[in-house]
Design an enzyme around this catalytic site. Structure first.
Site, PDB file in Angstrom:
ATOM      1  N   GLU A  60       0.882  -1.163   0.000  1.00 20.52           N
ATOM      2  CA  GLU A  60       0.000   0.000   0.000  1.00 20.52           C
ATOM      3  C   GLU A  60       0.925   1.219   0.000  1.00 20.52           C
ATOM      4  O   GLU A  60       1.890   1.262   0.769  1.00 20.52           O
ATOM      5  CB  GLU A  60      -0.881   0.049   1.258  1.00 20.52           C
ATOM      6  CG  GLU A  60      -1.832   1.244   1.209  1.00 20.52           C
ATOM      7  CD  GLU A  60      -2.641   1.481   2.480  1.00 20.52           C
ATOM      8  OE1 GLU A  60      -2.305   0.896   3.529  1.00 20.52           O
ATOM      9  OE2 GLU A  60      -3.611   2.262   2.423  1.00 20.52           O
ATOM     10  N   ARG A  78       6.230 -12.445   9.297  1.00 18.69           N
ATOM     11  CA  ARG A  78       6.904 -11.193   8.995  1.00 18.69           C
ATOM     12  C   ARG A  78       8.224 -11.120   9.735  1.00 18.69           C
ATOM     13  O   ARG A  78       8.442 -11.794  10.734  1.00 18.69           O
ATOM     14  CB  ARG A  78       6.014  -9.998   9.331  1.00 18.69           C
ATOM     15  CG  ARG A  78       5.531  -9.947  10.774  1.00 18.69           C
ATOM     16  CD  ARG A  78       4.480  -8.872  10.948  1.00 18.69           C
ATOM     17  NE  ARG A  78       4.963  -7.602  10.448  1.00 18.69           N
ATOM     18  CZ  ARG A  78       4.181  -6.668   9.894  1.00 18.69           C
ATOM     19  NH1 ARG A  78       2.894  -6.854   9.802  1.00 18.69           N
ATOM     20  NH2 ARG A  78       4.695  -5.523   9.475  1.00 18.69           N
ATOM     21  N   LYS A 136       4.794   0.115   9.807  1.00 20.31           N
ATOM     22  CA  LYS A 136       4.711   1.402   9.124  1.00 20.31           C
ATOM     23  C   LYS A 136       4.192   2.491  10.043  1.00 20.31           C
ATOM     24  O   LYS A 136       4.633   3.619   9.990  1.00 20.31           O
ATOM     25  CB  LYS A 136       3.792   1.270   7.903  1.00 20.31           C
ATOM     26  CG  LYS A 136       4.555   1.110   6.604  1.00 20.31           C
ATOM     27  CD  LYS A 136       3.608   1.271   5.438  1.00 20.31           C
ATOM     28  CE  LYS A 136       4.045   0.392   4.277  1.00 20.31           C
ATOM     29  NZ  LYS A 136       3.013   0.305   3.249  1.00 20.31           N
TER      30      LYS A 136
END
Length: 555
Positions: free
Chosen positions: A35, A261, A271
């Site tokens: 994104e 992750r 983020k």
RNA sequence: UGGGGUAUAGCCAAGUGGUAAGGCAACGGGUUUUGAUCCCGUCAUUCGUUGGUUCGAGUCCAGCUACCCCAGCCA
């Protein structure tokens, strides 16, 4: 650096091997779907290496697709930086850059199909009502009063949503699945919401935007993705991914697989937290060399090959992990040890005068650019009566373990002569200002003829030729291994994460290219920073050399 | 008894019924005009735990325990 030759083996590649063997696919198609709401970090690099690496090794293709369904958080600057970072990491996507927003028309049509099938409805409940009706982890939810609206009516309502006839938050399109599902994401999830927001790709064309769960699976299918790889937190969402695809009319059926992750010690990789560091000005920006972003690592002096090697070494599994920073550092050191040209730079200068060296004479000495790779050639380094050495390389007295310059003792100047410290000069506070030495003129390129053993070697820079430079020494950004686990992660920031030194570097470094790392002998790997200007050179320390001496002293 | 996941060394991680790879870290020793590099050596009688199946189990079965994820109109 020669990246490890062997192909990685991991559970995802095993699944692909099996799928190919079973004849499910003849060609493999993956995608990297960020994104555009922030810069890429090393966790994204893991996903990039996985997705693009699989495409390469299986002679398939990997798309770059911006998952841009939430215009309020996104920005064109991010879409640009992301492309740059993917390229810099050494990968090329298949064809044009894709955007989920490319598919907004198709997505709308699929939503209409679901409505027609009685599988989606427009809900006017408030957010609070919806939350109450959703139930809890242990209790089933209840149906919304809008759940049984007719398809015809829902169609009209959805069209009104699209035409901007409802306010933001007034209603949304929901899938009609199962309010008592043990998967919370299956309790009639939102498919579309109303947002009167300008979109960086579609402008003001839309005032309704599809949700991730509805968009991602369809985008994958449209692009013919065979293996859709994402992180573990989407495991439950896979049920919704499959539900959507099995309830619309579309040929392709991609499958989603999840891996864990990356977590790296002493930094944060979410983020949200990285944005906070930037916005709070805890760092100078997304490319601050202390940031775990691709841009930050690049500026710090990390090479793309070292990051790829790191991703290879950490592997891909479903285990929660916390990787030590030493793994990353080892990758960089390994590459740079082999490739980086050597130079001499003094971080904390101490003046040294060689009293028996002829006053104004300047000698040009030859210094190899690499200790074992002769192909890298040699350079001339000027040597004179006055030089600078590292302040910590001299002591008035020390035990035998100290292999550097000590009053009355000898040491080798790297690429030059053996010198002996004769006396020191101090200021009124007692700080040493100058060390006076004598040199043995017969020791250039050879050991003393009388068999004296000189155990230490120190680096130096000619006082009249050296160039002042700002040298930025970086340390871990946080004081604790897992800052994300702290109540307030900003509270554990390491205030010493940047230490600036005013050093003296050899003149050849003036023309050093930006961001090409080199080794400052005995201190570490450095690269010139973009802040450098003609009369103020700036160098970043990417990583220090392994330092067993420092380790001995701290324990 | 909500559901979904994961447990192999300090940190990663191979291992897919035949007797525990590799990397990082650490620790010894050697070479060295970088206390770097390089070289040589050490580092899991045991795989979260308890049982079971088997000639044989890290791998199969059952129970237990620990940790992670899910109740956004974020992704």
């Amino acid at each position: 650096m020669a990246e490890t030759d062997s192909r990685p083996t991991n559970f995802i590649r095993q699944i692909i091997d099996k799928d190919i063997n079973d004849g499910l696919h003849t060609t493999i198609q993956t995608r990297f779907p960020p994104e555009p709401n922030g810069y890429l970090h090393i966790g994204h690099a893991k996903s990039i290496c996985l997705n693009f690496g699989i495409a390469q090794d299986y002679h398939g293709q990997c798309n770059l697709r911006f998952d841009d369904t939430n215009p309020e958080k996104e920005d064109i600057d991010y879409v640009n930086s992301i492309q740059q970072d993917v390229n810099w990491l050494g990968f090329s996507w298949s064809g044009e850059v894709r955007y989920s927003s490319n598919y907004f028309d198709q997505l709308y049509a699929f939503a209409v199909e679901l409505i027609n099938k009685g599988l989606a409805y427009v809900d006017f409940s408030t957010q609070e009502q919806m939350r109450e009706l959703r139930g809890t982890l242990k209790e089933p939810g209840k149906n919304s009063q809008y759940r049984d609206t007719s398809a015809t009516e829902n169609l009209a309502l959805f069209e009104k949503m699209r035409n901007g006839e409802f306010k933001e938050g007034e209603c949304l399109l929901r899938a009609k699945i199962d309010m008592s599902s043990p998967f919370m994401c299956m309790r009639d999830p939102a498919l579309y919401r109303v947002r009167f927001a300008h979109h960086h790709q579609t402008g003001d064309k839309w005032c309704i935007y599809p949700m991730y769960d509805f968009t991602h699976c369809i985008s994958d299918a449209i692009e013919g993705i065979t293996h859709s790889l994402c992180t573990l937190e989407f495991q439950d969402n896979r049920r919704l991914y499959d539900w959507v695809l099995s309830n619309i009319t579309i040929d392709s059926t991609p499958h989603q697989y999840e891996f864990s992750r990356l977590n790296l010690e002493y930094t944060v990789l979410s983020k949200r937290k990285l944005i906070q560091l930037v916005e709070d000005e805890q760092v100078s920006g997304w490319d601050d060399p202390r940031m775990p972003t691709v841009a930050g690592l690049r500026r710090r002096g990390y090479t793309s090959a070292s990051i790829r090697e790191f991703c290879k070494r950490i592997g891909v599994t479903k285990m929660d992990n916390m990787v030590e920073m030493s793994v990353l550092e080892a990758c960089l050191r390994e590459e740079l040890n082999a490739d980086a040209p050597r130079a001499m730079a003094v971080l904390e200068p101490l003046k040294l005068v060689i009293e028996n060296y002829k006053g104004s004479e300047v000698e040009s000495l030859k210094a190899a650019n690499h200790p074992s790779n002769e192909l890298m050639g040699a350079r001339e380094v000027p040597f004179g009566r006055e030089i600078f050495i590292e302040a910590e390389d001299f002591k008035e007295e020390a035990n035998k373990k100290f292999k550097r310059l000590v009053l009355g003792k000898e040491v080798r100047l790297r690429n030059a002569y053996v010198i002996k410290a004769e006396r020191v000069e101090k200021d009124q506070q007692g700080n040493i200002t100058t060390v006076y030495c004598s040199y043995d003129k017969d020791t250039l390129g050879k050991d003393p003829a009388d068999g004296r053993k000189v155990k230490g070697v120190i680096h130096w820079v000619s006082a009249s030729h050296g160039v002042p430079a700002e040298i930025r020494l970086y340390d871990r950004l946080f004081k604790v291994p897992n800052p994300a686990a702290e109540q307030d992660f900003l509270g554990s920031i390491n205030e010493q994460s940047l230490v600036v030194k005013q050093g003296i570097v050899e003149a050849s470094l003036v023309d050093a290219p930006l961001s090409t790392p080199m080794q400052f002998e005995r201190t570490g790997y450095f690269c010139k920073d973009q802040d450098s200007v003609a009369n103020n050179l700036v160098f970043n320390r990417a990583v220090g050399l392994r330092d067993t001496w420092a380790k001995m002293n701290q324990s």
